[in-house]
Design a protein around this motif. Sequence first.
Motif, PDB file in Angstrom:
ATOM      1  N   SER A  58       0.695  -1.077   0.164  1.00  0.00           N
ATOM      2  CA  SER A  58      -0.140  -0.178   0.025  1.00  0.00           C
ATOM      3  C   SER A  58       0.865   1.243  -0.153  1.00  0.00           C
ATOM      4  O   SER A  58       2.058   1.164   0.346  1.00  0.00           O
ATOM      5  CB  SER A  58      -0.769   0.104   1.064  1.00  0.00           C
ATOM      6  N   HIS A  66      -3.660   3.683  -1.570  1.00  0.00           N
ATOM      7  CA  HIS A  66      -3.749   2.772  -2.855  1.00  0.00           C
ATOM      8  C   HIS A  66      -2.922   1.328  -2.422  1.00  0.00           C
ATOM      9  O   HIS A  66      -2.220   1.379  -1.902  1.00  0.00           O
ATOM     10  CB  HIS A  66      -3.007   3.259  -4.157  1.00  0.00           C
ATOM     11  N   THR A  67      -3.588   0.218  -2.978  1.00  0.00           N
ATOM     12  CA  THR A  67      -3.335  -1.049  -2.705  1.00  0.00           C
ATOM     13  C   THR A  67      -2.919  -1.648  -4.068  1.00  0.00           C
ATOM     14  O   THR A  67      -3.559  -1.615  -5.072  1.00  0.00           O
ATOM     15  CB  THR A  67      -4.471  -1.669  -1.998  1.00  0.00           C
ATOM     16  N   ASN A 160      -8.451  -2.689  -3.294  1.00  0.00           N
ATOM     17  CA  ASN A 160      -8.380  -3.750  -2.280  1.00  0.00           C
ATOM     18  C   ASN A 160      -8.821  -5.118  -2.928  1.00  0.00           C
ATOM     19  O   ASN A 160      -8.475  -6.067  -2.583  1.00  0.00           O
ATOM     20  CB  ASN A 160      -8.986  -3.250  -1.005  1.00  0.00           C
ATOM     21  N   PRO A 181      -6.313   1.188   2.581  1.00  0.00           N
ATOM     22  CA  PRO A 181      -5.026   0.155   1.984  1.00  0.00           C
ATOM     23  C   PRO A 181      -3.917  -0.094   3.063  1.00  0.00           C
ATOM     24  O   PRO A 181      -3.861  -1.152   3.315  1.00  0.00           O
ATOM     25  CB  PRO A 181      -4.649   1.044   0.855  1.00  0.00           C
ATOM     26  N   GLN A 182      -3.628   0.800   3.762  1.00  0.00           N
ATOM     27  CA  GLN A 182      -2.523   0.413   4.791  1.00  0.00           C
ATOM     28  C   GLN A 182      -2.873  -0.721   5.676  1.00  0.00           C
ATOM     29  O   GLN A 182      -2.313  -1.599   6.122  1.00  0.00           O
ATOM     30  CB  GLN A 182      -2.112   1.643   5.603  1.00  0.00           C
TER      31      GLN A 182
END
Length: 194
Positions: A58, A66-67, A160, A181-182
Amino acid sequence: MALGRSGLSLVVMLAVVASSCQTEDKRPLPHYTSNGRGLARTNAAEDKSNRHFIEFRSRYALTYGHTYVIFGRTDKNGNMINPEVAGLAPASADAAPYIIGHFVPVPATTGATDGDLEEQYRSASWRVMLTDEEYSDTVAYIRKLQATSHLWDASIYNCNAFVANIARHMGYNPPSIWLRPQQFITTLRETNAG
């Protein structure tokens, strides 16, 4: 005025999406590396034979992040050699499709986006070292997913969800696609890395 079932469903869905975006990212998290079974690497002989990897990652962005995945080979020091990136994002650098994609699906891109390989934007990562067979199978699945993923939708099929499909194909149990994301990458690693 009473809401019908579809109206109530829309309100609930928007509330879930909005609430998932309210938390803040933490400081960048450490890099983690595992073998193909999700276990931490400890065997040096295994390191020499498994130079292929996929990294679930991420990054920070102007919005909630963003992932995506990075995959390829590493050198003897673990540095990436010609890495490839796969992820799902609106197919435009303009903000309008991104905003519209929170209400209706918009055209998507499945390759690298700005900042994906820049270390200062990484917020979390989990690298999994793979055998040649595992790598070939995973890359074939990623290519198939890239060929069939044409739309991005923040609520239903987001970055995701794209990465979750890859993780699921590899035998991992992915977390909710509505996490930041994280949080998604951290939970994916914590749930599957033993």
